[in-house]
Scaffold this motif. Structure first.
Motif, PDB file in Angstrom:
ATOM      1  N   LEU A  61       0.767  -1.224   0.022  1.00 19.45           N
ATOM      2  CA  LEU A  61       0.026   0.139   0.020  1.00 19.45           C
ATOM      3  C   LEU A  61       0.947   1.228   0.165  1.00 19.45           C
ATOM      4  CD1 LEU A  61      -3.053   1.178   0.059  1.00 19.45           C
ATOM      5  CD2 LEU A  61      -2.776   1.128   2.563  1.00 19.45           C
ATOM      6  N   ALA A  62       1.659   1.320   0.800  1.00 22.22           N
ATOM      7  CA  ALA A  62       2.884   2.468   0.708  1.00 22.22           C
ATOM      8  C   ALA A  62       3.303   2.658  -0.583  1.00 22.22           C
ATOM      9  CB  ALA A  62       3.868   2.210   1.892  1.00 22.22           C
ATOM     10  N   GLN A  63       3.909   1.623  -1.177  1.00 22.45           N
ATOM     11  CA  GLN A  63       4.774   1.817  -2.586  1.00 22.45           C
ATOM     12  C   GLN A  63       3.411   2.302  -3.478  1.00 22.45           C
ATOM     13  OE1 GLN A  63       5.922  -2.225  -3.214  1.00 22.45           O
ATOM     14  NE2 GLN A  63       7.815  -1.904  -2.113  1.00 22.45           N
ATOM     15  N   ARG A  64       2.502   1.718  -3.457  1.00 23.69           N
ATOM     16  CA  ARG A  64       1.142   2.383  -4.374  1.00 23.69           C
ATOM     17  C   ARG A  64       0.756   3.808  -4.142  1.00 23.69           C
ATOM     18  NH1 ARG A  64      -0.999  -2.372  -7.279  1.00 23.69           N
ATOM     19  NH2 ARG A  64      -0.213  -4.165  -6.246  1.00 23.69           N
ATOM     20  N   LEU A  65       0.697   4.108  -2.848  1.00 22.61           N
ATOM     21  CA  LEU A  65       0.422   5.374  -2.583  1.00 22.61           C
ATOM     22  C   LEU A  65       1.789   6.329  -3.216  1.00 22.61           C
ATOM     23  CD1 LEU A  65      -0.890   5.055   1.111  1.00 22.61           C
ATOM     24  CD2 LEU A  65      -2.180   5.805  -1.031  1.00 22.61           C
ATOM     25  N   ALA A  66       2.976   6.054  -2.993  1.00 20.73           N
ATOM     26  CA  ALA A  66       3.967   6.574  -3.335  1.00 20.73           C
ATOM     27  C   ALA A  66       3.726   6.677  -4.991  1.00 20.73           C
ATOM     28  CB  ALA A  66       5.177   6.031  -2.941  1.00 20.73           C
ATOM     29  N   ALA A  67       3.552   5.595  -5.541  1.00 21.64           N
ATOM     30  CA  ALA A  67       3.315   5.394  -7.134  1.00 21.64           C
ATOM     31  C   ALA A  67       2.273   6.636  -7.355  1.00 21.64           C
ATOM     32  CB  ALA A  67       3.203   4.122  -7.714  1.00 21.64           C
ATOM     33  N   ARG A  68       1.239   6.503  -6.859  1.00 23.48           N
ATOM     34  CA  ARG A  68      -0.023   7.595  -7.236  1.00 23.48           C
ATOM     35  C   ARG A  68       0.526   8.857  -6.971  1.00 23.48           C
ATOM     36  NH1 ARG A  68      -5.455   7.192  -3.852  1.00 23.48           N
ATOM     37  NH2 ARG A  68      -4.131   8.233  -2.450  1.00 23.48           N
ATOM     38  N   ALA A  69       1.254   9.210  -5.899  1.00 18.61           N
ATOM     39  CA  ALA A  69       1.852  10.448  -5.880  1.00 18.61           C
ATOM     40  C   ALA A  69       2.494  11.065  -6.894  1.00 18.61           C
ATOM     41  CB  ALA A  69       2.519  10.635  -4.338  1.00 18.61           C
ATOM     42  N   THR A  70       3.426  10.244  -7.302  1.00 21.34           N
ATOM     43  CA  THR A  70       4.276  10.458  -8.503  1.00 21.34           C
ATOM     44  C   THR A  70       3.283  10.583  -9.721  1.00 21.34           C
ATOM     45  OG1 THR A  70       5.921   8.839  -7.605  1.00 21.34           O
ATOM     46  CG2 THR A  70       6.226   9.507  -9.894  1.00 21.34           C
ATOM     47  N   PHE A  71       2.395   9.745 -10.002  1.00 28.13           N
ATOM     48  CA  PHE A  71       1.645  10.052 -11.096  1.00 28.13           C
ATOM     49  C   PHE A  71       0.794  11.475 -11.020  1.00 28.13           C
ATOM     50  CE2 PHE A  71       1.493   5.227 -11.776  1.00 28.13           C
ATOM     51  CZ  PHE A  71       1.494   5.228 -13.407  1.00 28.13           C
ATOM     52  N   ASP A  72       0.221  11.690  -9.668  1.00 26.33           N
ATOM     53  CA  ASP A  72      -0.415  13.011  -9.529  1.00 26.33           C
ATOM     54  C   ASP A  72       0.480  14.157  -9.939  1.00 26.33           C
ATOM     55  OD1 ASP A  72      -2.662  11.381  -8.737  1.00 26.33           O
ATOM     56  OD2 ASP A  72      -2.440  11.835  -6.838  1.00 26.33           O
ATOM     57  N   ARG A  73       1.817  14.122  -9.184  1.00 26.61           N
ATOM     58  CA  ARG A  73       2.702  15.087  -9.895  1.00 26.61           C
ATOM     59  C   ARG A  73       3.208  15.242 -11.157  1.00 26.61           C
ATOM     60  NH1 ARG A  73       5.919  13.443  -6.047  1.00 26.61           N
ATOM     61  NH2 ARG A  73       7.332  12.068  -7.538  1.00 26.61           N
ATOM     62  N   THR A  74       3.423  14.060 -11.765  1.00 26.14           N
ATOM     63  CA  THR A  74       3.496  14.002 -13.373  1.00 26.14           C
ATOM     64  C   THR A  74       2.618  14.729 -14.051  1.00 26.14           C
ATOM     65  OG1 THR A  74       4.975  12.468 -12.845  1.00 26.14           O
ATOM     66  CG2 THR A  74       4.486  12.713 -15.162  1.00 26.14           C
ATOM     67  N   ILE A  75       1.307  14.199 -13.825  1.00 23.18           N
ATOM     68  CA  ILE A  75       0.032  14.821 -14.448  1.00 23.18           C
ATOM     69  C   ILE A  75      -0.043  16.305 -14.246  1.00 23.18           C
ATOM     70  CG2 ILE A  75      -2.332  14.882 -14.362  1.00 23.18           C
ATOM     71  CD1 ILE A  75      -2.143  11.774 -13.860  1.00 23.18           C
ATOM     72  N   ALA A  76       0.270  16.593 -12.952  1.00 21.64           N
ATOM     73  CA  ALA A  76       0.194  18.274 -12.747  1.00 21.64           C
ATOM     74  C   ALA A  76       1.277  18.998 -13.449  1.00 21.64           C
ATOM     75  CB  ALA A  76       0.032  18.459 -11.137  1.00 21.64           C
ATOM     76  N   GLU A  77       2.389  18.483 -13.257  1.00 22.35           N
ATOM     77  CA  GLU A  77       3.283  19.058 -14.055  1.00 22.35           C
ATOM     78  C   GLU A  77       3.151  19.277 -15.585  1.00 22.35           C
ATOM     79  OE1 GLU A  77       7.061  17.008 -12.897  1.00 22.35           O
ATOM     80  OE2 GLU A  77       6.706  17.952 -10.907  1.00 22.35           O
ATOM     81  N   THR A  78       2.730  17.935 -15.993  1.00 18.99           N
ATOM     82  CA  THR A  78       2.462  18.060 -17.664  1.00 18.99           C
ATOM     83  C   THR A  78       1.300  18.865 -17.905  1.00 18.99           C
ATOM     84  OG1 THR A  78       3.272  15.714 -17.472  1.00 18.99           O
ATOM     85  CG2 THR A  78       2.016  16.407 -19.484  1.00 18.99           C
ATOM     86  N   GLU A  79       0.245  19.008 -17.126  1.00 19.92           N
ATOM     87  CA  GLU A  79      -0.720  19.753 -17.269  1.00 19.92           C
ATOM     88  C   GLU A  79      -0.307  21.259 -17.291  1.00 19.92           C
ATOM     89  OE1 GLU A  79      -3.722  18.656 -14.709  1.00 19.92           O
ATOM     90  OE2 GLU A  79      -4.731  17.383 -15.961  1.00 19.92           O
ATOM     91  N   ALA A  80       0.446  21.773 -16.349  1.00 23.05           N
ATOM     92  CA  ALA A  80       0.953  22.933 -16.132  1.00 23.05           C
ATOM     93  C   ALA A  80       1.841  23.365 -17.416  1.00 23.05           C
ATOM     94  CB  ALA A  80       1.820  23.263 -14.972  1.00 23.05           C
ATOM     95  N   ALA A  81       2.646  22.381 -17.916  1.00 18.46           N
ATOM     96  CA  ALA A  81       3.452  22.657 -19.052  1.00 18.46           C
ATOM     97  C   ALA A  81       2.584  22.863 -20.307  1.00 18.46           C
ATOM     98  CB  ALA A  81       4.200  21.482 -19.450  1.00 18.46           C
ATOM     99  N   TYR A  82       1.479  22.122 -20.551  1.00 13.73           N
ATOM    100  CA  TYR A  82       0.599  22.133 -21.675  1.00 13.73           C
ATOM    101  C   TYR A  82       0.047  23.475 -21.643  1.00 13.73           C
ATOM    102  CZ  TYR A  82      -3.104  20.785 -24.874  1.00 13.73           C
ATOM    103  OH  TYR A  82      -3.846  20.709 -26.032  1.00 13.73           O
ATOM    104  N   THR A  83      -0.483  23.834 -20.376  1.00 16.40           N
ATOM    105  CA  THR A  83      -1.073  25.317 -20.517  1.00 16.40           C
ATOM    106  C   THR A  83      -0.210  26.302 -20.793  1.00 16.40           C
ATOM    107  OG1 THR A  83      -2.587  24.386 -18.756  1.00 16.40           O
ATOM    108  CG2 THR A  83      -2.385  26.890 -18.916  1.00 16.40           C
ATOM    109  N   LYS A  84       1.085  26.180 -20.399  1.00 14.59           N
ATOM    110  CA  LYS A  84       1.890  27.220 -20.826  1.00 14.59           C
ATOM    111  C   LYS A  84       2.144  27.334 -22.454  1.00 14.59           C
ATOM    112  CE  LYS A  84       4.603  27.567 -16.749  1.00 14.59           C
ATOM    113  NZ  LYS A  84       5.911  27.457 -15.742  1.00 14.59           N
TER     114      LYS A  84
END
Length: 133
Positions: A61-84
């Motif tokens: 569960l800890a590994q999956r939560l960390a992976a989900r946090a990485t996905f969330d961060r990557t998605i947010a960064e990608t969306e921000a870059a796409y908006t720019k």
């Protein structure tokens, strides 16, 4: 004395019977104790197994939560870059349209300017300017 011997024999028989009853009850109690000890051992084993399983699930569960946090961060960064990128594209398009308009105006004014200040020469034959436009 026979009466005393008979009474003593009766007491002895009752005593032996009481001792046998107590031994029987002790054996029954020993059987119940053995069953409960066996159950306790099974439960402790189950607790160990479940604790190990819980530990593995918590790690996973800890590994999956960390992976989900990485996905969330990557998605947010990608969306921000796409908006720019979209904003930059809009700015670029706006600048391009403005420059195209300026070039169009400059081209028209240069033509007018060139025609206005051309030296006048005698025209010997008629020229068709409609093809040049």
């Amino acid at each position: 004395m026979t009466q005393q011997a008979a009474a003593l024999q009766t007491y002895n028989n009752e005593l032996v019977k009481c001792i046998e009853d107590l031994c029987s009850k002790r054996d029954e109690l020993n059987s119940q104790i053995k069953q409960e000890e066996d159950e306790k051992e099974r439960l402790q084993h189950d607790i160990r197994v479940l604790s190990e399983k819980l530990s593995r699930v918590n790690e996973s569960l800890a590994q999956r939560l960390a992976a989900r946090a990485t996905f969330d961060r990557t998605i947010a960064e990608t969306e921000a870059a796409y908006t720019k990128i979209l904003e930059s594209s809009q700015s670029l398009l706006s600048v391009l349209k403005q420059e195209a308009g300026n070039l169009s105006k400059a081209t028209r004014s240069d033509s007018v300017f060139a025609l206005t200040f051309l030296p006048v020469e005698p025209v010997l034959e008629r020229q068709d300017f409609s093809r040049d436009r």
